[in-house]
Scaffold this motif. Structure first.
Motif, PDB file in Angstrom:
ATOM      1  N   ALA A  27      -2.846 -10.835  -3.748  1.00 34.75           N
ATOM      2  CA  ALA A  27      -2.846 -10.225  -5.077  1.00 34.75           C
ATOM      3  C   ALA A  27      -3.050  -8.725  -4.921  1.00 34.75           C
ATOM      4  O   ALA A  27      -3.851  -8.277  -4.094  1.00 34.75           O
ATOM      5  N   PHE A  28      -2.311  -7.964  -5.718  1.00 34.58           N
ATOM      6  CA  PHE A  28      -2.355  -6.500  -5.660  1.00 34.58           C
ATOM      7  C   PHE A  28      -2.498  -5.947  -7.071  1.00 34.58           C
ATOM      8  O   PHE A  28      -2.001  -6.531  -8.033  1.00 34.58           O
ATOM      9  N   THR A  29      -3.135  -4.796  -7.169  1.00 33.44           N
ATOM     10  CA  THR A  29      -3.191  -4.110  -8.452  1.00 33.44           C
ATOM     11  C   THR A  29      -2.618  -2.711  -8.309  1.00 33.44           C
ATOM     12  O   THR A  29      -2.677  -2.099  -7.243  1.00 33.44           O
ATOM     13  N   ARG A  30      -2.109  -2.238  -9.406  1.00 31.09           N
ATOM     14  CA  ARG A  30      -1.647  -0.855  -9.492  1.00 31.09           C
ATOM     15  C   ARG A  30      -2.656  -0.072 -10.309  1.00 31.09           C
ATOM     16  O   ARG A  30      -3.068  -0.510 -11.387  1.00 31.09           O
ATOM     17  N   GLY A  31      -3.073   1.064  -9.794  1.00 30.25           N
ATOM     18  CA  GLY A  31      -4.079   1.873 -10.474  1.00 30.25           C
ATOM     19  C   GLY A  31      -3.627   2.319 -11.835  1.00 30.25           C
ATOM     20  O   GLY A  31      -2.427   2.375 -12.150  1.00 30.25           O
ATOM     21  N   ASN A  32      -4.568   2.661 -12.680  1.00 30.07           N
ATOM     22  CA  ASN A  32      -4.262   3.129 -14.033  1.00 30.07           C
ATOM     23  C   ASN A  32      -3.701   4.537 -14.060  1.00 30.07           C
ATOM     24  O   ASN A  32      -3.105   4.954 -15.022  1.00 30.07           O
ATOM     25  N   ASP A  33      -3.922   5.288 -12.961  1.00 29.26           N
ATOM     26  CA  ASP A  33      -3.307   6.605 -12.920  1.00 29.26           C
ATOM     27  C   ASP A  33      -1.855   6.462 -12.503  1.00 29.26           C
ATOM     28  O   ASP A  33      -1.382   5.373 -12.173  1.00 29.26           O
ATOM     29  N   GLU A  34      -1.145   7.529 -12.463  1.00 31.29           N
ATOM     30  CA  GLU A  34       0.288   7.485 -12.179  1.00 31.29           C
ATOM     31  C   GLU A  34       0.583   7.881 -10.732  1.00 31.29           C
ATOM     32  O   GLU A  34       1.715   8.177 -10.392  1.00 31.29           O
ATOM     33  N   GLY A  93       0.805  -1.207   0.000  1.00 25.80           N
ATOM     34  CA  GLY A  93       0.000   0.000   0.000  1.00 25.80           C
ATOM     35  C   GLY A  93       0.841   1.261   0.000  1.00 25.80           C
ATOM     36  O   GLY A  93       0.464   2.273  -0.611  1.00 25.80           O
ATOM     37  N   SER A  94       1.987   1.207   0.676  1.00 28.75           N
ATOM     38  CA  SER A  94       2.873   2.371   0.715  1.00 28.75           C
ATOM     39  C   SER A  94       3.478   2.672  -0.647  1.00 28.75           C
ATOM     40  O   SER A  94       4.013   3.754  -0.866  1.00 28.75           O
ATOM     41  N   ARG A  95       3.396   1.703  -1.564  1.00 30.87           N
ATOM     42  CA  ARG A  95       3.916   1.884  -2.921  1.00 30.87           C
ATOM     43  C   ARG A  95       2.803   1.983  -3.953  1.00 30.87           C
ATOM     44  O   ARG A  95       3.026   1.786  -5.156  1.00 30.87           O
ATOM     45  N   GLY A  96       1.591   2.249  -3.483  1.00 29.90           N
ATOM     46  CA  GLY A  96       0.486   2.481  -4.396  1.00 29.90           C
ATOM     47  C   GLY A  96      -0.176   1.232  -4.929  1.00 29.90           C
ATOM     48  O   GLY A  96      -0.906   1.303  -5.932  1.00 29.90           O
ATOM     49  N   LEU A  97       0.041   0.086  -4.262  1.00 29.92           N
ATOM     50  CA  LEU A  97      -0.556  -1.169  -4.708  1.00 29.92           C
ATOM     51  C   LEU A  97      -1.698  -1.553  -3.773  1.00 29.92           C
ATOM     52  O   LEU A  97      -1.512  -1.643  -2.552  1.00 29.92           O
ATOM     53  N   ALA A  98      -2.862  -1.801  -4.329  1.00 32.83           N
ATOM     54  CA  ALA A  98      -4.047  -2.133  -3.542  1.00 32.83           C
ATOM     55  C   ALA A  98      -4.259  -3.635  -3.512  1.00 32.83           C
ATOM     56  O   ALA A  98      -4.190  -4.311  -4.548  1.00 32.83           O
ATOM     57  N   CYS A  99      -4.525  -4.172  -2.320  1.00 34.94           N
ATOM     58  CA  CYS A  99      -4.762  -5.607  -2.172  1.00 34.94           C
ATOM     59  C   CYS A  99      -6.165  -5.946  -2.686  1.00 34.94           C
ATOM     60  O   CYS A  99      -7.163  -5.370  -2.239  1.00 34.94           O
ATOM     61  N   VAL A 100      -6.246  -6.901  -3.620  1.00 38.03           N
ATOM     62  CA  VAL A 100      -7.538  -7.319  -4.172  1.00 38.03           C
ATOM     63  C   VAL A 100      -7.847  -8.777  -3.847  1.00 38.03           C
ATOM     64  O   VAL A 100      -8.931  -9.273  -4.167  1.00 38.03           O
ATOM     65  N   HIS A 101      -6.903  -9.466  -3.193  1.00 33.87           N
ATOM     66  CA  HIS A 101      -7.148 -10.849  -2.762  1.00 33.87           C
ATOM     67  C   HIS A 101      -6.212 -11.176  -1.612  1.00 33.87           C
ATOM     68  O   HIS A 101      -5.028 -10.889  -1.658  1.00 33.87           O
ATOM     69  N   HIS A 102      -6.775 -11.801  -0.575  1.00 33.57           N
ATOM     70  CA  HIS A 102      -6.003 -12.288   0.567  1.00 33.57           C
ATOM     71  C   HIS A 102      -6.628 -13.592   1.016  1.00 33.57           C
ATOM     72  O   HIS A 102      -7.747 -13.602   1.527  1.00 33.57           O
TER      73      HIS A 102
END
Length: 205
Positions: free
Chosen positions: A196-203, A169-178
């Motif tokens: 599992a983590f995703t990175r948003g489409n924005d920068e 999360g501190s690097r902009g990655l959101a957890c989508v599965h645990h």
């Protein structure tokens, strides 16, 4: 002594046995909880700590372009033998720096399976920053954590899912599965956290 062990200690010596172990289970069995998150064919994939290439081979068969990173020469040799016909790019590289991967990225999918618990806390911080930088906007990071007894001659730390989620999360990655899963090799006391983590489409990051 434990303090002299590195993240790859024990793997070269056990590579023959590990090759049999790793290839005795399937990618689908190991990653059952996150298969629905995989990108469609054609994704750029980075498999970090790819071992004997089981996951890299499966992802290649799904139609992805796969770069596989494995720092242990003996395991890379097994991988090239076992999966000789697969169009996988193999690199001798390792976390936390991954210096050889820049020319191939960014990546739509990064797999870090059974690697993270080998890293010290400072290495985990550097590694998360590196992985986040290599992940394309909208990309997916799959990460598994092993829990339980440490095999002799290996360096492992008890790393929690909560710590890993916060670090991502501190690097902009959101957890989508645990999720938690049993050990596919039925080793006593061993279980896994599947993240599992995703990175948003924005920068923003």
């Amino acid at each position: 002594m434990t303090s002299r062990l590195t993240s790859t200690s024990g793997y070269a010596e056990a590579s023959d046995a590990l090759a049999q172990q790793y290839e005795s289970v399937t990618f689908e069995d190991v990653h059952a909880g996150v298969l629905h998150l995989l990108p469609p064919p054609g994704a750029r994939v980075l498999d970090i700590g790819a071992g004997t290439g089981r996951d890299a081979s499966a992802l290649s068969a799904l139609g992805h372009t796969v770069v596989a990173v494995e720092p242990t020469a003996e395991l890379r040799a097994h991988a090239r033998r076992i999966h000789a016909t697969d169009p996988i790019t193999w690199l001798d590289d390792a976390l936390p720096d991954l210096t050889a991967t820049d020319r191939h990225g960014p990546y739509d999918l990064i797999v870090v399976s059974a690697v993270w618990m080998h890293l010290t806390a400072p290495e985990r911080e550097r590694s998360m920053a590196r992985v986040a930088a290599l992940l394309a906007p909208g990309g997916l990071l799959l990460l598994t954590l092993r829990h339980g007894p440490v095999p002799p001659g290996r360096r492992m730390f008890e790393v929690t899912a909560a710590e890993t989620i916060a670090l991502a999360g501190s690097r902009g990655l959101a957890c989508v599965h645990h999720g938690d899963s049993a050990d596919p090799l039925d080793r006593g006391g061993v279980y896994w956290s599947d993240l599992a983590f995703t990175r948003g489409n924005d920068e923003e990051s």
